[in-house]
Design a protein around this motif. Structure first.
Motif, PDB file in Angstrom:
ATOM      1  N   ALA A   1       0.832  -1.204   0.000  1.00  0.00           N
ATOM      2  CA  ALA A   1       0.000   0.000   0.000  1.00  0.00           C
ATOM      3  C   ALA A   1       0.863   1.248   0.000  1.00  0.00           C
ATOM      4  CB  ALA A   1      -0.919  -0.003   1.227  1.00  0.00           C
ATOM      5  N   ALA A   2       1.941   1.234   0.785  1.00  0.00           N
ATOM      6  CA  ALA A   2       2.820   2.403   0.875  1.00  0.00           C
ATOM      7  C   ALA A   2       3.528   2.670  -0.451  1.00  0.00           C
ATOM      8  CB  ALA A   2       3.838   2.193   1.994  1.00  0.00           C
ATOM      9  N   VAL A   3       4.033   1.605  -1.077  1.00  0.00           N
ATOM     10  CA  VAL A   3       4.726   1.769  -2.359  1.00  0.00           C
ATOM     11  C   VAL A   3       3.765   2.302  -3.417  1.00  0.00           C
ATOM     12  CG1 VAL A   3       5.837   0.515  -4.251  1.00  0.00           C
ATOM     13  CG2 VAL A   3       6.533   0.082  -1.879  1.00  0.00           C
ATOM     14  N   MET A   4       2.535   1.799  -3.415  1.00  0.00           N
ATOM     15  CA  MET A   4       1.550   2.268  -4.396  1.00  0.00           C
ATOM     16  C   MET A   4       1.241   3.749  -4.231  1.00  0.00           C
ATOM     17  SD  MET A   4      -1.081  -0.975  -4.446  1.00  0.00           S
ATOM     18  CE  MET A   4      -0.546  -2.574  -5.074  1.00  0.00           C
ATOM     19  N   GLU A   5       1.427   4.278  -3.012  1.00  0.00           N
ATOM     20  CA  GLU A   5       1.136   5.689  -2.758  1.00  0.00           C
ATOM     21  C   GLU A   5       2.392   6.564  -2.753  1.00  0.00           C
ATOM     22  OE1 GLU A   5      -1.707   6.892  -2.983  1.00  0.00           O
ATOM     23  OE2 GLU A   5      -2.958   5.104  -2.813  1.00  0.00           O
ATOM     24  N   GLY A   6       3.536   6.001  -3.149  1.00  0.00           N
ATOM     25  CA  GLY A   6       4.706   6.839  -3.348  1.00  0.00           C
ATOM     26  C   GLY A   6       5.825   6.717  -2.340  1.00  0.00           C
ATOM     27  N   SER A   7       5.773   5.721  -1.447  1.00  0.00           N
ATOM     28  CA  SER A   7       6.863   5.558  -0.483  1.00  0.00           C
ATOM     29  C   SER A   7       8.205   5.449  -1.196  1.00  0.00           C
ATOM     30  CB  SER A   7       6.635   4.301   0.367  1.00  0.00           C
ATOM     31  OG  SER A   7       7.753   4.079   1.205  1.00  0.00           O
ATOM     32  N   THR A   8       9.218   6.101  -0.633  1.00  0.00           N
ATOM     33  CA  THR A   8      10.576   5.962  -1.156  1.00  0.00           C
ATOM     34  C   THR A   8      11.462   5.164  -0.208  1.00  0.00           C
ATOM     35  OG1 THR A   8      11.359   8.018  -0.147  1.00  0.00           O
ATOM     36  CG2 THR A   8      10.408   8.180  -2.362  1.00  0.00           C
ATOM     37  N   LEU A   9      10.946   4.880   0.996  1.00  0.00           N
ATOM     38  CA  LEU A   9      11.736   4.195   2.023  1.00  0.00           C
ATOM     39  C   LEU A   9      10.772   3.332   2.834  1.00  0.00           C
ATOM     40  CD1 LEU A   9      14.772   4.531   2.753  1.00  0.00           C
ATOM     41  CD2 LEU A   9      14.094   6.245   4.405  1.00  0.00           C
ATOM     42  N   VAL A  10      10.846   2.017   2.687  1.00  0.00           N
ATOM     43  CA  VAL A  10       9.977   1.136   3.469  1.00  0.00           C
ATOM     44  C   VAL A  10      10.791   0.517   4.598  1.00  0.00           C
ATOM     45  CG1 VAL A  10       8.319   0.663   1.637  1.00  0.00           C
ATOM     46  CG2 VAL A  10      10.320  -0.799   1.864  1.00  0.00           C
ATOM     47  N   ARG A  11      10.182   0.451   5.777  1.00  0.00           N
ATOM     48  CA  ARG A  11      10.868   0.028   6.996  1.00  0.00           C
ATOM     49  C   ARG A  11      10.389  -1.381   7.356  1.00  0.00           C
ATOM     50  NH1 ARG A  11       8.148   4.810   8.080  1.00  0.00           N
ATOM     51  NH2 ARG A  11       6.891   3.705   9.637  1.00  0.00           N
ATOM     52  N   VAL A  12      11.220  -2.386   7.101  1.00  0.00           N
ATOM     53  CA  VAL A  12      10.802  -3.778   7.259  1.00  0.00           C
ATOM     54  C   VAL A  12      11.729  -4.499   8.229  1.00  0.00           C
ATOM     55  CG1 VAL A  12      10.410  -5.973   6.076  1.00  0.00           C
ATOM     56  CG2 VAL A  12       9.818  -3.811   4.935  1.00  0.00           C
ATOM     57  N   GLY A  13      11.129  -5.090   9.277  1.00  0.00           N
ATOM     58  CA  GLY A  13      11.921  -5.812  10.264  1.00  0.00           C
ATOM     59  C   GLY A  13      11.612  -7.300  10.309  1.00  0.00           C
ATOM     60  N   SER A  14      10.405  -7.635  10.769  1.00  0.00           N
ATOM     61  CA  SER A  14      10.068  -9.046  11.017  1.00  0.00           C
ATOM     62  C   SER A  14      10.125  -9.888   9.751  1.00  0.00           C
ATOM     63  CB  SER A  14       8.697  -9.154  11.684  1.00  0.00           C
ATOM     64  OG  SER A  14       7.709  -8.526  10.904  1.00  0.00           O
ATOM     65  N   ALA A  15       9.765  -9.336   8.608  1.00  0.00           N
ATOM     66  CA  ALA A  15       9.788 -10.115   7.362  1.00  0.00           C
ATOM     67  C   ALA A  15      11.214 -10.431   6.919  1.00  0.00           C
ATOM     68  CB  ALA A  15       9.050  -9.373   6.256  1.00  0.00           C
ATOM     69  N   ILE A  16      12.193  -9.732   7.493  1.00  0.00           N
ATOM     70  CA  ILE A  16      13.606  -9.995   7.172  1.00  0.00           C
ATOM     71  C   ILE A  16      14.273 -10.818   8.259  1.00  0.00           C
ATOM     72  CG2 ILE A  16      15.878  -8.933   6.849  1.00  0.00           C
ATOM     73  CD1 ILE A  16      14.394  -6.464   5.689  1.00  0.00           C
ATOM     74  N   PHE A  17      14.126 -10.369   9.506  1.00  0.00           N
ATOM     75  CA  PHE A  17      14.885 -10.966  10.615  1.00  0.00           C
ATOM     76  C   PHE A  17      14.096 -12.012  11.399  1.00  0.00           C
ATOM     77  CE2 PHE A  17      16.865  -6.738  10.052  1.00  0.00           C
ATOM     78  CZ  PHE A  17      18.170  -7.126   9.801  1.00  0.00           C
ATOM     79  N   GLY A  18      12.758 -12.081  11.173  1.00  0.00           N
ATOM     80  CA  GLY A  18      11.943 -13.015  11.927  1.00  0.00           C
ATOM     81  C   GLY A  18      11.216 -12.314  13.069  1.00  0.00           C
ATOM     82  N   ALA A  19      10.414 -13.074  13.797  1.00  0.00           N
ATOM     83  CA  ALA A  19       9.643 -12.503  14.896  1.00  0.00           C
ATOM     84  C   ALA A  19      10.574 -12.079  16.026  1.00  0.00           C
ATOM     85  CB  ALA A  19       8.634 -13.533  15.401  1.00  0.00           C
ATOM     86  N   ARG A  20      10.216 -10.971  16.670  1.00  0.00           N
ATOM     87  CA  ARG A  20      11.018 -10.508  17.798  1.00  0.00           C
ATOM     88  C   ARG A  20      10.644 -11.268  19.053  1.00  0.00           C
ATOM     89  NH1 ARG A  20      10.226  -5.872  14.831  1.00  0.00           N
ATOM     90  NH2 ARG A  20      12.192  -5.206  13.943  1.00  0.00           N
ATOM     91  N   ALA A  21      11.637 -11.503  19.905  1.00  0.00           N
ATOM     92  CA  ALA A  21      11.388 -12.231  21.163  1.00  0.00           C
ATOM     93  C   ALA A  21      10.462 -11.398  22.049  1.00  0.00           C
ATOM     94  CB  ALA A  21      12.712 -12.491  21.871  1.00  0.00           C
TER      95      ALA A  21
END
Length: 231
Positions: A211-231
């Protein structure tokens, strides 16, 4: 979850698909890997897989990580994406490349005064409380114009206002996710129409990056989808 490297490739595939769906060049979106609560080993693994920009929420944790990864410093970009207290501005001014969470002029003034002269300007985003949530930090949209122009006008060249950041209220459905991102993009375009030169929309996380990219985001902040669930 796969390895950090394979997770990065999957997130980039999602970004590429969202760009294709909205007629954007995938090179206009930067992936910020949110490494908060994950150790330097995980950052090294992501770096080895080609990731360069990392987001941290907690100043003390981030400083320890930055120090422990000093051998990679020239090829890492550190972004503070968590709340910043006035008494923590000096170490942030000295150690980070970007700060996304400026919501009052005092913070930007302190960072400008404390940024070491030998470093490039600290890149700033203003955090906007786009969904009007009482629990969220950020400047109200109506107060944004005055703050944006004041930060952009700070003398000395030690900070540079780049754009806006928001953490919208979560929504399950794509169109509902797109609305606050569209509103943030409109605020940025309005500032530029008033003479600013902002180029950064820091918006979108693991659950709503399309949704963010479709509306023009230039910087997406992604954690769990890269590093996994946080403890």
């Amino acid at each position: 979850m796969g390895s950090i490297g394979s997770n990065l490739q999957e997130v980039k595939r999602r970004i590429d698909a969202a760009c294709a769906a909205s007629g954007r060049n995938a090179n206009t979106v930067t992936l910020l890997a949110v490494s908060k609560t994950f150790d330097g080993v995980a950052v090294r693994e992501a770096h080895a897989a080609g990731q360069r920009a990392f987001g941290e929420n907690y100043v003390q944790e981030a400083l320890a990580k930055i120090d422990g990864l000093a051998d990679l410093r020239a090829s890492l970009e550190w972004h503070l994406i968590g709340p910043l207290q006035s008494n923590k501005t000096r170490p942030v001014a000295e150690a980070f490349d970007w700060v996304h969470t400026i919501d009052r002029l005092k913070l930007a003034e302190r960072l400008a005064a404390q940024r070491p002269p030998g470093l490039p300007p600290l890149q700033l985003c203003l955090q906007v409380n786009i969904s009007g949530e009482a629990s969220k930090s950020g400047v109200a949209p109506g107060e944004l114009p005055a703050l944006a122009h004041a930060v952009a006008a700070l003398p000395g060249g030690r900070v540079r206002l780049r754009g806006l950041m928001a953490i919208p209220e979560p929504a399950a459905e794509l169109q509902a996710q797109r609305a606050p991102h569209r509103a943030l993009a409109a605020l940025l375009h309005a500032r530029n129409a008033q003479g600013l030169a902002l180029d950064t929309l820091s918006m979108g996380m693991s659950a709503d990056l399309e949704a963010a990219v479709m509306e023009g985001s230039t910087l997406v902040r992604v954690g769990s989808a890269i590093f996994g669930a946080r403890a």
